[in-house]
Motif scaffolding. Structure first.
Motif, PDB file in Angstrom:
ATOM      1  N   VAL A  78      20.233  53.434 -29.141  1.00  0.00           N
ATOM      2  CA  VAL A  78      19.990  54.601 -28.292  1.00  0.00           C
ATOM      3  C   VAL A  78      18.646  54.416 -27.585  1.00  0.00           C
ATOM      4  N   SER A  79      18.488  55.070 -26.459  1.00  0.00           N
ATOM      5  CA  SER A  79      17.224  54.959 -25.727  1.00  0.00           C
ATOM      6  C   SER A  79      16.173  55.918 -26.271  1.00  0.00           C
ATOM      7  N   ASP A  80      16.598  56.997 -26.925  1.00  0.00           N
ATOM      8  CA  ASP A  80      15.670  58.006 -27.439  1.00  0.00           C
ATOM      9  C   ASP A  80      16.246  58.612 -28.722  1.00  0.00           C
ATOM     10  N   ILE A  81      15.750  58.167 -29.859  1.00  0.00           N
ATOM     11  CA  ILE A  81      16.263  58.665 -31.147  1.00  0.00           C
ATOM     12  C   ILE A  81      16.093  60.175 -31.268  1.00  0.00           C
ATOM     13  N   ASP A  82      14.943  60.686 -30.854  1.00  0.00           N
ATOM     14  CA  ASP A  82      14.696  62.124 -31.010  1.00  0.00           C
ATOM     15  C   ASP A  82      15.750  62.967 -30.281  1.00  0.00           C
ATOM     16  N   SER A  83      16.042  62.629 -29.036  1.00  0.00           N
ATOM     17  CA  SER A  83      17.046  63.419 -28.304  1.00  0.00           C
ATOM     18  C   SER A  83      18.446  63.164 -28.863  1.00  0.00           C
ATOM     19  N   SER A  84      18.701  61.948 -29.331  1.00  0.00           N
ATOM     20  CA  SER A  84      20.011  61.662 -29.935  1.00  0.00           C
ATOM     21  C   SER A  84      20.217  62.494 -31.192  1.00  0.00           C
TER      22      SER A  84
END
Length: 128
Positions: A78-84
């Motif tokens: 994923v490009s952004d774990i937090d948003s995922s």
């Protein structure tokens, strides 16, 4: 393509026994990662960074069986774990291990999907 499977993890009660099994059964290269109780599993020819050079191939890891990795786990890039993780929770999934750094390589996290499967996430520290 976002969301591709980029890694797997095989937990083991006896890592040396499992390492021997997979090396003999499939010819995999399995080496302990320096400074960690984690073994990198090479299933295909790879470059200097350990990335497979064959399209569609993935490498993985082997570790002592413990929470949250009690069964074989796939890991999704994923490009952004937090948003995922936020999206996963909104869709009914549950975070089972928050974002953690992995040396200087990137970040990992684990979630439980709506069917009870544990799945890993990976965010590379390298900017493409």
């Amino acid at each position: 393509m976002p969301g591709k499977v980029v890694h797997f993890e095989i937990p083991a009660d006896n890592v040396e026994r499992a390492k021997s099994f997979y090396q003999k059964a499939f010819g995999w290269q399995i080496n302990q990662y320096p400074g960690m109780e984690y073994h990198m599993v090479g299933t295909a020819p790879s470059n200097e960074q350990g990335m497979p050079t064959e399209p569609g191939a993935i490498n993985g890891g082997m570790t002592k069986r413990q929470d949250p990795v009690k069964n074989t786990v796939i890991t999704i890039d994923v490009s952004d774990i937090d948003s995922s993780l936020k999206s996963i929770e909104k869709l009914g999934g549950k975070i089972v291990q928050k974002k953690q750094s992995v040396a200087d390589m990137g970040f990992t996290a684990y979630f439980k999907d709506t069917e009870g499967n544990i799945v890993g996430l990976w965010q590379s520290a390298r900017k493409m």
